[in-house]
Scaffold this motif. Structure first.
Motif, PDB file in Angstrom:
ATOM      1  N   TYR A 109       8.534   8.949   6.169  1.00 58.63           N
ATOM      2  CA  TYR A 109       8.362   7.863   5.198  1.00 58.63           C
ATOM      3  C   TYR A 109       9.506   7.850   4.191  1.00 58.63           C
ATOM      4  N   MET A 113      11.903   4.585   4.009  1.00 64.70           N
ATOM      5  CA  MET A 113      11.767   3.635   2.910  1.00 64.70           C
ATOM      6  C   MET A 113      12.978   3.629   1.998  1.00 64.70           C
ATOM      7  N   LYS A 117      15.012  -0.735   0.354  1.00 59.87           N
ATOM      8  CA  LYS A 117      14.764  -1.237  -0.993  1.00 59.87           C
ATOM      9  C   LYS A 117      15.085  -2.720  -1.123  1.00 59.87           C
ATOM     10  N   GLN A 120      12.074  -5.141  -0.788  1.00 54.12           N
ATOM     11  CA  GLN A 120      10.892  -4.867  -1.619  1.00 54.12           C
ATOM     12  C   GLN A 120       9.964  -6.076  -1.643  1.00 54.12           C
ATOM     13  N   ILE A 123       7.705  -4.595   2.372  1.00 48.18           N
ATOM     14  CA  ILE A 123       7.503  -3.286   2.987  1.00 48.18           C
ATOM     15  C   ILE A 123       6.188  -2.714   2.481  1.00 48.18           C
ATOM     16  N   ILE A 125       2.895   0.139   2.790  1.00 50.44           N
ATOM     17  CA  ILE A 125       2.546   1.508   3.164  1.00 50.44           C
ATOM     18  C   ILE A 125       1.044   1.588   3.411  1.00 50.44           C
ATOM     19  N   ILE A 164       4.834  -1.366  -1.074  1.00 46.97           N
ATOM     20  CA  ILE A 164       5.449  -0.263  -1.816  1.00 46.97           C
ATOM     21  C   ILE A 164       5.923  -0.828  -3.151  1.00 46.97           C
ATOM     22  N   PHE A 169       9.907   2.480  -5.188  1.00 51.16           N
ATOM     23  CA  PHE A 169      11.250   2.272  -4.666  1.00 51.16           C
ATOM     24  C   PHE A 169      12.327   2.875  -5.568  1.00 51.16           C
TER      25      PHE A 169
END
Length: 275
Positions: A109, A113, A117, A120, A123, A125, A164, A169
């Motif tokens: 992860y 990830m 970024k 954003q 994305i 989780i 996320i 981030f």
């Protein structure tokens, strides 16, 4: 929708869950490398990527996975390049990252990830942290691996999907960079998403405890470790560590020290064994 998992067994379970729920429809992609072991210094540079490949070449050399690096079986960087291409081409595309509470998934992860970024908000989780599920016997349990969950129970897990956050981030890539810069070879999960690191020899002490005064195939020693040890790792990594141990000349060996079923090991008579 694009689903990301970190274990081959997870792919089948998730595909079966998708068949049960059309709202999960999407491609399932697999991150193959185990970022819980090995060097991660400068992991996003050509030098760091090649250093990690060279390390895996050493680990797999003369064993069950020999040549795997150069056969192109694992190219997670190409997977990420293709993922970014799809996200760029389609502004409606979303990514769901599936992670269970284990060091392998959490390390993957962080690695993944930290490269996403720019996307954003798209994305997501799904971290199955301390969430109970029902097993085939109708009993509650807390899975350590996504593949332990029944496909129909995966439909419950989808409710955990969330973007996320901006904070994550910012903080998580910094945490990953700190781990990368420590230059240690083993990562363990303390709880939540907290990883700690140990030296590459971390598993050696317990691995030695399963070598007795009687002949045992390397595969049996490794299998016993995987069934009894609190902290476990991949069998090919353990095979490499076992070969490092027997090179210390306190063990007798017979057979071809190559694949784990090809040779046997026992303690030498009269040699004190450290636990």
């Amino acid at each position: 929708m694009i689903h990301i998992v970190f274990n081959e067994a997870d792919v089948t379970i998730l595909q079966q869950a998708i068949e049960l729920d059309e709202t999960l429809q999407g491609e399932v992609l697999l991150v193959r490398d185990d970022y819980a072991v090995g060097p991660i210094k400068d992991i996003y540079t050509e030098e760091g990527i090649e250093a990690r490949k060279n390390w895996w070449r050493e680990v797999l050399s003369g064993g069950d996975g020999d040549g795997g690096v150069d056969k192109g079986l694992v190219d997670d960087n190409q997977l990420v390049a293709e993922l970014i291409e799809k996200l760029t081409a389609d502004e409606e595309e979303k990514v769901w990252i599936w992670s269970a509470q284990n060091k392998h998934d959490v390390s993957g992860y962080y690695w993944l990830m930290s490269q996403l970024k720019a996307y954003q908000g798209r994305i997501y989780i799904l971290y199955l942290n301390n969430l109970p599920f029902i097993n085939e016997k109708g009993q509650l349990f807390y899975p350590q691996w996504i593949s332990e969950i029944q496909p129909k129970e995966m439909l419950k897990a989808k409710r955990l999907a969330r973007p996320i956050t901006t904070s994550e981030f910012e903080v998580d890539p910094d945490e990953w960079t700190k781990l990368c810069n420590e230059e240690k070879g083993v990562r363990l999960l303390e709880g939540g998403k907290k990883l700690v690191q140990k030296e590459v020899s971390f598993y050696d002490s317990e691995l030695k405890s399963y070598i007795s005064g009687d002949w045992q195939k390397a595969s049996k020693i490794i299998h016993t470790f995987l069934n009894k040890a609190k902290h476990t790792t991949g069998d090919l990594f353990l095979l490499w560590r076992l070969k490092q141990l027997i090179a210390t000349d306190v063990y007798d060996v017979q057979g071809n020290v190559k694949n784990m079923k090809d040779f046997e090991v026992k303690k030498k008579a009269g040699v004190l064994f450290e636990s």
